[in-house]
Design an enzyme around this catalytic site. Structure first.
Site, PDB file in Angstrom:
ATOM      1  N   GLY A  94       0.650  -1.098   0.121  1.00  0.00           N
ATOM      2  CA  GLY A  94      -0.069   0.020   0.022  1.00  0.00           C
ATOM      3  C   GLY A  94       0.805   1.336  -0.132  1.00  0.00           C
ATOM      4  O   GLY A  94       0.569   2.130   0.822  1.00  0.00           O
TER       5      GLY A  94
ATOM      6  N   GLU B  32      -3.584   0.691  -6.174  1.00  0.00           N
ATOM      7  CA  GLU B  32      -3.094  -0.646  -6.841  1.00  0.00           C
ATOM      8  C   GLU B  32      -4.311  -1.635  -6.991  1.00  0.00           C
ATOM      9  O   GLU B  32      -4.002  -2.487  -8.358  1.00  0.00           O
ATOM     10  CB  GLU B  32      -2.299  -1.152  -5.642  1.00  0.00           C
TER      11      GLU B  32
END
Length: 538
Positions: A40, A74
């Site tokens: 992340g 992502e």
């Protein structure tokens, strides 16, 4: 788009409990997979490439996942790859409910609400993240509440990854296997025979030894507790660290311990109970290499099996292998089948003239698979006149000199492609593609498309994003450079430290430009070659 079939990308938040991640690391490492853990964080070009080049993406949704904008970015990239490249996406719902992820409710919804507060005024971006969460939550996945503990959840996920990858590997590695069915079956039966612990595959370069070993390995590795394919033993042993590093890598693979920290000694008690399958590829008649193989075999379980490929039959005799399989040239019919796979690439009817020309080209290749692939790729989509011209050159040059067969394909490259081929042969074999492109781009040479063209023409290959080539093609490239002049100072490239030292010490550089190996380095070669040169020049 080229996937690295044994690459898995995970996207997760930084705070995911260690008790959950450690079993993942241990289990995945035992599968010898290439893993990219994405925590992340800000998306970089290399991270995007890792996502694109992965066959499988595992998304671990936890309570704090939606509070990270990078996790959500992502996630969007992963779903784009699923749509564009049929990437496999596996969501894992860790202490959150799929409906909570889908609708941003409950604890998961609270973390998303925090994100919304930070990005008030970015309605379009927020809506894109909602859509990505909804689409991902609708996929079939794994819910931690359905498992007794983390260990059982991890085992299920890893087993599913292995199943998916194995199916793809079986499909890919059997696609172009022509004339090897009987050899695969023979070696497989031998390895199942009581008392047969080692099998050697022996033959000339380019005959298909590694291809056969790979096919057998991919077919039977699931029958063993651990498996390891040691590629290019000859080249790896020549690097700084050499066999010591190979000891360490092998021990890590067999023991499942990422940091064994026990030097280079094989602890019998840790390996004796392991039923292992190991392939040692391209072993030479080097005493240290052969002693290494003998040492490994002594410490393995009696149910373990070893496959050794080599050009030198003495290696197999010295290592005491139970059976030697000699590779033979392909029959004419099988050679023609393999050639047409690369020369035509589809199932459309082939004109009579091309059938006749194909037969003549196949005769020149002498049943050598590597030559058939290279020639087929070279002649793909060329005119009849070009085929006839290439055939005329082949008939003049091929007999007794396989390098001249490969030279036909090299001569068909443009100047920039030739330069790239020679650079890889002399400097960059075994380097990461990204590094090669960065170095060449810095020299005003956009190499990306040229690398793709060399791959298409079977002159180089890529594995785990590493560029390599067959050693016959490497030697041909280096011989082309040697033929430029008997005086090393007049050649375009120098790769051996003795020649580099002599040219620099005696001021013998006479070429307009010259490349040196020490300017282009890997983790090991920079230290090894650079130190030799600098110490000598001081």
């Amino acid at each position: 788009m080229r996937f690295s079939l044994v690459s898995v990308v995970w996207t997760l938040e930084k705070t995911l409990p260690a008790i959950f991640m450690k079993p993942f690391v241990r289990k995945i490492f035992k599968l010898s997979l290439m893993i990219n853990f994405i925590r992340g964080e800000e998306i970089s070009p290399s991270l995007l490439k890792a996502i694109e080049h992965s066959k499988i993406s595992v998304i671990i949704f936890s309570k704090g996942y939606a509070s990270s904008r990078w996790c959500l970015k992502e996630l969007e990239e992963i779903l784009k790859c699923k749509k564009a490249y049929d990437q496999i996406v596996m969501p894992v719902f860790y202490d959150v409910d799929p409906s909570g992820v889908r609708n941003q409710k409950g604890d998961f919804g609270k973390s998303f609400a925090e994100l919304e507060n930070r990005f008030i005024g970015h309605s379009e971006m927020l809506e894109g993240w909602r859509t990505a969460l909804r689409d991902a939550a609708n996929l079939s996945g794994f819910h931690s509440n359905n498992y007794r503990n983390e260990a059982s959840l991890v085992k299920t996920i890893v087993d599913e990854i292995l199943k998916r990858l194995t199916n793809d590997l079986s499909t890919i590695h059997t696609k172009n296997l022509v004339g090897l069915d009987s050899s695969i079956e023979e070696i497989e039966n031998l390895l199942c025979t009581k008392g047969v612990h080692t099998v050697g595959i022996w033959g000339i370069g380019g005959i298909g030894k590694t291809t056969l070993a790979t096919a057998v390995f991919n077919k039977i590795f699931r029958q063993f507790e651990v498996s390891y394919f040691a590629q290019n033993i000859r080249e790896e042993s020549e690097k700084n660290g050499g066999l010591n590093d190979m000891h360490q890598k092998l021990l890590c693979a067999l023991s499942g311990d990422v940091n064994p920290n026990i030097g280079f000694i094989f602890p019998r008690e840790r390996l004796i109970a392991k039923k292992a399958l190991i392939v040692f590829d391209d072993v030479t008649a080097n005493v240290n290499q052969m002693e290494f193989l003998i040492e490994v075999s002594k410490y393995l379980d009696s149910e373990s099996r070893i496959i050794i490929t080599t050009r030198d039959k003495r290696v197999l005799t010295y290592c005491g292998v139970c059976y030697i399989h000699e590779m033979k040239e392909l029959s004419f019919n099988n050679a023609l089948r393999l050639f047409t796979l690369f020369a035509f690439r589809d199932n459309s009817p082939i004109e009579e003239d091309y059938i006749r020309l194909s037969s003549s080209v196949v005769e020149c290749a002498k049943g050598l698979p590597l030559a058939l692939k290279v020639l087929g790729a070279f002649l793909f989509k060329r005119t009849k006149i070009e085929w006839e011209s290439a055939l005329e050159n082949l008939q003049i040059n091929s007999y007794g000199d396989i390098y001249k067969v490969f030279k036909i394909s090299y001569d068909g490259l443009d100047d920039r492609e030739k330069d790239l081929f020679l650079d890889i042969a002399c400097f960059f074999k075994g380097f990461k593609r990204d590094l090669i492109e960065v170095i060449l781009n810095a020299c005003d040479f956009n190499s990306h498309i040229s690398i793709n063209l060399l791959i298409e023409k079977c002159l180089i290959t890529t594995s785990f994003d590493t560029i390599t080539m067959h050693d016959l093609l490497e030697e041909m490239g280096r011989e082309i450079v040697r033929q430029e002049s008997t005086d090393p100072g007049k050649r375009s490239r120098l790769w051996h430290h003795d020649e580099i030292f002599s040219v620099l010490k005696f001021n013998m550089v006479r070429a307009k430009s010259i490349g040196f190996l020490f300017l282009f380095y890997t983790k090991y070669n920079k230290i090894l070659v650079g130190r030799v040169l600098l110490n000598c020049l001081v």
